[in-house]
Every structure is written in C-alpha cells, then in structure tokens.
Design a protein around this motif. Structure first.
Motif, PDB file in Angstrom:
ATOM      1  N   LYS A 121      47.811  -4.992  24.432  1.00 24.65           N
ATOM      2  CA  LYS A 121      48.273  -4.570  25.756  1.00 24.65           C
ATOM      3  C   LYS A 121      47.622  -3.255  26.164  1.00 24.65           C
ATOM      4  O   LYS A 121      47.325  -3.025  27.338  1.00 24.65           O
ATOM      5  N   ILE A 122      47.420  -2.395  25.184  1.00 20.87           N
ATOM      6  CA  ILE A 122      46.725  -1.134  25.455  1.00 20.87           C
ATOM      7  C   ILE A 122      45.289  -1.415  25.893  1.00 20.87           C
ATOM      8  O   ILE A 122      44.784  -0.799  26.836  1.00 20.87           O
ATOM      9  N   GLU A 123      44.648  -2.348  25.219  1.00 15.93           N
ATOM     10  CA  GLU A 123      43.288  -2.719  25.607  1.00 15.93           C
ATOM     11  C   GLU A 123      43.268  -3.298  27.013  1.00 15.93           C
ATOM     12  O   GLU A 123      42.411  -2.944  27.841  1.00 15.93           O
ATOM     13  N   ALA A 124      44.221  -4.169  27.318  1.00 12.47           N
ATOM     14  CA  ALA A 124      44.282  -4.797  28.637  1.00 12.47           C
ATOM     15  C   ALA A 124      44.556  -3.781  29.735  1.00 12.47           C
ATOM     16  O   ALA A 124      44.128  -3.964  30.887  1.00 12.47           O
ATOM     17  N   ALA A 125      45.265  -2.703  29.404  1.00  8.52           N
ATOM     18  CA  ALA A 125      45.578  -1.676  30.394  1.00  8.52           C
ATOM     19  C   ALA A 125      44.360  -0.837  30.749  1.00  8.52           C
ATOM     20  O   ALA A 125      44.382  -0.084  31.719  1.00  8.52           O
ATOM     21  N   GLY A 126      43.294  -0.945  29.957  1.00 13.23           N
ATOM     22  CA  GLY A 126      42.064  -0.252  30.286  1.00 13.23           C
ATOM     23  C   GLY A 126      41.678   0.896  29.387  1.00 13.23           C
ATOM     24  O   GLY A 126      40.709   1.610  29.680  1.00 13.23           O
ATOM     25  N   ALA A 127      42.411   1.108  28.296  1.00 21.68           N
ATOM     26  CA  ALA A 127      42.065   2.203  27.380  1.00 21.68           C
ATOM     27  C   ALA A 127      40.648   1.996  26.846  1.00 21.68           C
ATOM     28  O   ALA A 127      40.232   0.877  26.558  1.00 21.68           O
ATOM     29  N   ASP A 128      39.920   3.096  26.720  1.00 18.47           N
ATOM     30  CA  ASP A 128      38.559   3.016  26.223  1.00 18.47           C
ATOM     31  C   ASP A 128      38.510   2.887  24.704  1.00 18.47           C
ATOM     32  O   ASP A 128      37.508   2.431  24.137  1.00 18.47           O
ATOM     33  N   ALA A 129      39.577   3.311  24.040  1.00 13.12           N
ATOM     34  CA  ALA A 129      39.652   3.240  22.584  1.00 13.12           C
ATOM     35  C   ALA A 129      41.101   3.440  22.169  1.00 13.12           C
ATOM     36  O   ALA A 129      41.959   3.800  22.986  1.00 13.12           O
ATOM     37  N   LEU A 130      41.367   3.210  20.893  1.00 15.68           N
ATOM     38  CA  LEU A 130      42.711   3.392  20.348  1.00 15.68           C
ATOM     39  C   LEU A 130      42.626   4.195  19.053  1.00 15.68           C
ATOM     40  O   LEU A 130      41.793   3.895  18.191  1.00 15.68           O
ATOM     41  N   GLU A 131      43.474   5.208  18.943  1.00 13.02           N
ATOM     42  CA  GLU A 131      43.556   6.008  17.721  1.00 13.02           C
ATOM     43  C   GLU A 131      44.879   5.726  17.033  1.00 13.02           C
ATOM     44  O   GLU A 131      45.943   5.863  17.647  1.00 13.02           O
TER      45      GLU A 131
END
Length: 328
Positions: A121-131
C-alpha cells in the motif's frame, strides 16, 4: 560550486543529506521547507508495527509503547493518538505532489506478521522507497543470537517479495557478528543499510526514583561507531550504505562519505539548529570539496574505506590503551 548529487538505492539525490525519520518529517509543510533548505530526501515519521496491526481507525495508547523502540520518545511526544494508516498514505501522496525530492516511507517493526502486507500500500501511494527500522534488543537470556537475527532476515525477505521500490533496513550494532549479518542481509535483495538505529536511553531520576529518558539527541562524538563500520563494510556489502547518528556539520558528513556512505541521515541537528542548518552543512561540504580540488561527491565516496585507505588496520584497532600509551 562542487556537485553534491549522489545516488542512493538508485534514487537521484541533489544532496547527500537525508532528513531522518522523526516528528519533523510528519507534515507536508515541513517536508517542503526541508527541500528548500537543501535536503536531498526525506524519511517520513515511522509507522509502528503495533499501529499497523490495529484496525485502521483504532486509537494507539502511547503509554504502552515498548521503550525498546529507538523512536519511542519522539513517538510519545509528537505522534497523535488518532493518526490512522490512511492518513499516512495520504501524507505520502501529498508529499509527492508538493516536492521533487524522494520520499522514503518508514516502518518500525520487530516481527513478521500480517502488517508486512501494508508495504504494498505504501508503494501504491507513491513512496519512492521504504525503510524498515528493525531493532530486537538482545535482552532475553533464553533467546539465542540466531533467533534474534533471524527476525531481520524474515522481515527483509518478506517485504522484499511484496514491493518493487527500493528497500532499506535500519539496523543496530547489537549483533554477535555484525559484519557477517550485514553482508548476509545485503544478499536478501535489499537496496540499502542504514547504520545505526538510535535507541531509547534509560536513566534514573535520583530524586523521584523513576526511570527516565536521557540523551534524546545524538552528539557529534557518536559518529565514530557508524564511521568505523561503514568504512569496514562499504566494499563488502551488496547494497548502498547510509549513515545515521552523530553528524552535525559538514566535516561529519564528509567523513561518512569518505568512509563509504552514499548518503547521510541527519535528525538531531535539525531539531537543535533548525532546518536551515541543512543549507549550512551542504555549504560546508561544498567548501571542503573545493579546497581539496574535488568537483563532485562521486570522487570521494569510499576514498577512506578499509579497501582504499593506506592504514586499514586503524579501523580494526580495539585496544584503546595500547594505541594511546604504547603499552605492549
């Protein structure tokens, strides 16, 4: 003017400075200001695993937050009880509309459960990366080091399977074999390692006889720990490294870059001196590069790592008294 651009986890950064996860990165207004002051990327305020595992509309009781979390103090002070998962996704979306710098989401976690599905869901929201901010305090005498370290691999592997955006893991130095663990983590497909977590530091109030917090903000002297390990691991891991803790000026940032960091996270310095301090740090980095005859960061990153330094044994030295007093 020297070129301060760098590439971290495949992300193009106009500056090596990344605003670390904190209450300062929990609003679009602040993120806009951070970009204006020269920050190269922003790590959003962390979601905590407990929060994700609650229903979206549930209220988090901050008094029950485990003090083992490195962001516990900031969480209790700054994070509103009714902040929902939807609000976090909206923050990602609004931040992406408002700024051009990379937006890195953050999850503070200690286990693998159904929460890992939220990464998509974070990826779908448009985040460029995840930590992923992972910290297992090795305080249980009946839990082996292998059991503790397995959690890091399980979380990293699970989340990596769920998303395509760059993934970094922020770790501590509490490992029985830090070098081996870092290298093996880099084999899981993650794109970056952040060194190191900043912990909740307990203290005792002698008047009230209560356990309190201390050392909320990092100090410049604390940069030696990540400096040592970045220098030793930057040529060995199969991912990018970023430093965290102790950098308050251009000299500190340059040292981390020379050791092999591709980016430098700052948080305490922003709290202490304001967002404009990022502008000053960038100026100091550029000035140092110019004085030494370098045109870009690319020319210095890793120049003083274990692989490239003339005296690699300096990073391995552990005998304090032998070094300073000549005692054999």
């Amino acid at each position: 003017m020297a070129n301060l651009c760098t590439k971290y986890m495949g992300l193009e950064l106009k500056s090596p400075l990344i605003a670390g996860s904190s209450g300062l990165t929990n609003s679009v207004k602040n993120i806009i200001e951070l970009e204006k002051c020269g920050i190269g990327a922003v790590v959003l305020k962390s979601l905590f695993e407990e929060q994700i595992r609650h229903e979206t509309t549930s209220i988090v009781n901050h008094e029950n937050v485990d003090n083992n979390y490195p962001e516990a103090y900031d969480y209790i002070k700054n994070y509103t009880e009714q902040q929902s998962l939807d609000n976090y996704l909206n923050l990602i979306k609004e931040a992406k509309k408002a700024v051009s710098i990379p937006i890195i989401a953050s999850i503070n976690c200690v286990s693998t459960h159904e929460w890992t599905g939220f990464a998509s869901k974070i990826e779908a929201a448009g985040a460029d990366a995840l930590e992923l901010n992972i910290f297992i305090l090795p305080s249980d005498p009946f839990r082996s080091s292998e059991e503790n370290e397995k959690v890091y691999f399980d979380i990293s592997t699970d989340v990596r399977k769920r998303i395509k955006i760059p993934l970094s893991v922020k770790i501590s130095y509490y490992f029985s074999s830090l070098a081996k663990t870092a290298v093996q983590l880099s084999w899981t497909g993650i794109n970056g390692l952040v060194m190191f977590n900043r912990f909740f530091s307990p203290d005792i109030d002698l008047d009230d006889m209560e356990v309190t917090s201390s050392f909320v903000f990092s100090q410049p002297g604390e940069l030696q720990m990540p400096l040592r390990w970045i220098a030793m691991l930057s040529d060995r891991v199969h991912c990018d490294l970023a430093s965290s803790t102790g950098v308050e000026n251009g000299d500190g940032a340059v040292k981390m870059l020379l050791a092999g960091a591709k980016a430098v996270q700052i948080t305490s310095a922003l709290y202490k001196y304001g967002f404009s301090h990022a502008t000053l740090i960038n100026q100091q980095i550029a000035q140092w590069l110019g004085e030494k005859g370098y045109a870009s960061l690319e020319e210095i990153i890793g120049k003083m790592s274990v692989k490239n330094t003339e005296n690699p044994a300096s990073y391995e030295r552990v005998q304090f008294m032998k070094h300073f007093s000549g005692i054999e």
